[in-house]
Design an enzyme around this catalytic site. Structure first.
Site, mmCIF file in Angstrom:
data_model
loop_
_atom_site.group_PDB
_atom_site.id
_atom_site.type_symbol
_atom_site.label_atom_id
_atom_site.label_comp_id
_atom_site.label_asym_id
_atom_site.label_seq_id
_atom_site.Cartn_x
_atom_site.Cartn_y
_atom_site.Cartn_z
ATOM 1 C CB ALA A 154 -18.065 14.953 28.222
ATOM 2 C CG ASN A 166 -9.255 30.545 19.786
ATOM 3 O OD1 ASN A 166 -9.668 31.109 18.782
ATOM 4 N ND2 ASN A 166 -8.344 29.605 19.739
ATOM 5 C CG ASP A 190 -4.558 29.800 12.842
ATOM 6 O OD1 ASP A 190 -4.016 30.603 12.059
ATOM 7 O OD2 ASP A 190 -5.597 29.176 12.566
ATOM 8 N N GLY A 191 -1.652 29.594 16.503
ATOM 9 C CA GLY A 191 -1.342 29.728 17.922
ATOM 10 C C GLY A 191 -0.451 30.918 18.203
ATOM 11 C CB THR A 222 -12.850 27.127 13.461
ATOM 12 O OG1 THR A 222 -12.013 28.244 13.779
ATOM 13 C CG2 THR A 222 -13.969 27.584 12.548
ATOM 14 C CB ALA A 223 -10.434 26.555 18.439
ATOM 15 C CE1 TYR A 224 -12.284 20.749 24.167
ATOM 16 C CE2 TYR A 224 -11.760 22.466 25.757
ATOM 17 C CZ TYR A 224 -12.099 21.157 25.478
ATOM 18 O OH TYR A 224 -12.248 20.258 26.493
ATOM 19 C CB ALA A 225 -16.365 25.770 20.441
#
Length: 292
Positions: free
Chosen positions: A212, A147, A73-74, A188-191
């Protein structure tokens, strides 16, 4: 059946060991199907393959009507962002574990691609984010992301404070390690790892996710992508912004990152029978329910 495509761009993951023979085999196969084949320039350098034109992404976008990306994917996201302004469709062949958007297994790529070249495929469009960093009324950075756009604190231990506006309306002040504005693809990544929800790619929306947060009431929110989102740096040293793989460090107080829906979309081709929900089930192991 003859191919519906004329000229294929072929892209491989540059750092992957043994990529050369795989790329060469796919190039020869495409040529036998009657397509002209050109390699992305870095792929050509990494593999040493001769006999094919080696072009940069813009030149590939001008010349080709199909792109085949070999990697994960990257690799796909990096190339898709560069080629998006040209609107050519992409097919992803995954060398390892199947990805969210590189869904053709390397072991069966030939069986999957043959009918696709003849026009038997599923088509999917993915939206993108586009924006600028504004300082003293001037754009100092422009970015395009498939993304997400991530604003995060610097290397110090202090948080960053940001002001969020949507359209002309003030929404919130956040003190956190940062904030993510994600497309459905990036949900579906960092989020997702930061606690955000998954958005179906057909939804015309974004996810805004604090990282955070200092205040527990600052929760992820799903937004319409019809209005621009502004993230202004209120306080924080050496904050940075990242449009996928493109970063700008050392943001200053009062710098504003203004993000809008891009006019460009990425068009993916999938084998017939492809399902987004099946992809989620496979990648997130949703089939492994507990026994009551």
């Amino acid at each position: 059946m003859p191919s519906r495509f004329r000229h294929a761009a072929l892209v491989g993951k540059y750092q992957a060991r043994g990529i050369g023979p795989v790329v060469e085999e796919i190039a020869q196969f495409l040529a036998r199907q009657g397509l002209e084949v050109s390699l992305e320039r870095e792929t050509a350098l990494a593999t040493g393959l001769a006999g094919y034109a080696a072009l940069d992404p813009d030149a590939l976008g001008e010349a080709c009507d199909l792109a085949v990306v070999v990697g994960g994917d990257g690799t796909m996201l990096g190339f898709a962002r560069q080629i998006a302004p040209h609107g050519i469709p992409l097919v992803g062949i995954n060398q390892g574990r199947l990805g969210f958007i590189t869904d053709v297994p390397i072991k069966s790529w030939r069986e999957a691609i043959t009918p696709m070249l003849a026009g038997d495929y599923e088509t999917e469009h993915r939206s993108m984010l586009e924006g600028d960093v504004w300082r003293d009324g001037e754009s100092i950075f422009h970015g395009l992301a498939m993304n997400d756009v991530v604003v995060s604190r610097g290397t110090t231990t202090s948080m960053v404070e940001v002001r969020i506006d949507i359209g002309e309306e003030f929404v919130a002040n956040l003190r956190a390690d940062g904030v993510i504005l994600s497309s459905p693809t990036g949900s579906t990544a960092y989020a997702l790892s930061a606690g955000g929800p998954i958005l179906h790619p057909a939804i015309a929306g974004w996810v805004l996710v604090p990282i955070a947060s200092h205040t527990l009431s600052n929760r992820p929110i799903v937004l319409s992508d019809a209005l621009p989102v502004s993230v202004e740096i209120v306080a924080g040293r050496d904050a940075s912004v990242n449009f996928d793989m493109h970063s700008l460090a050392s943001l200053l107080p009062y710098d504003r990152i203004v993000v809008r829906r891009s006019e460009h979309q990425v068009r993916f081709l999938h084998p017939r029978g492809w399902s987004y929900y099946a992809t989620l089930r496979r990648k997130l192991h949703w089939q492994e329910g507990g026994v009551g």
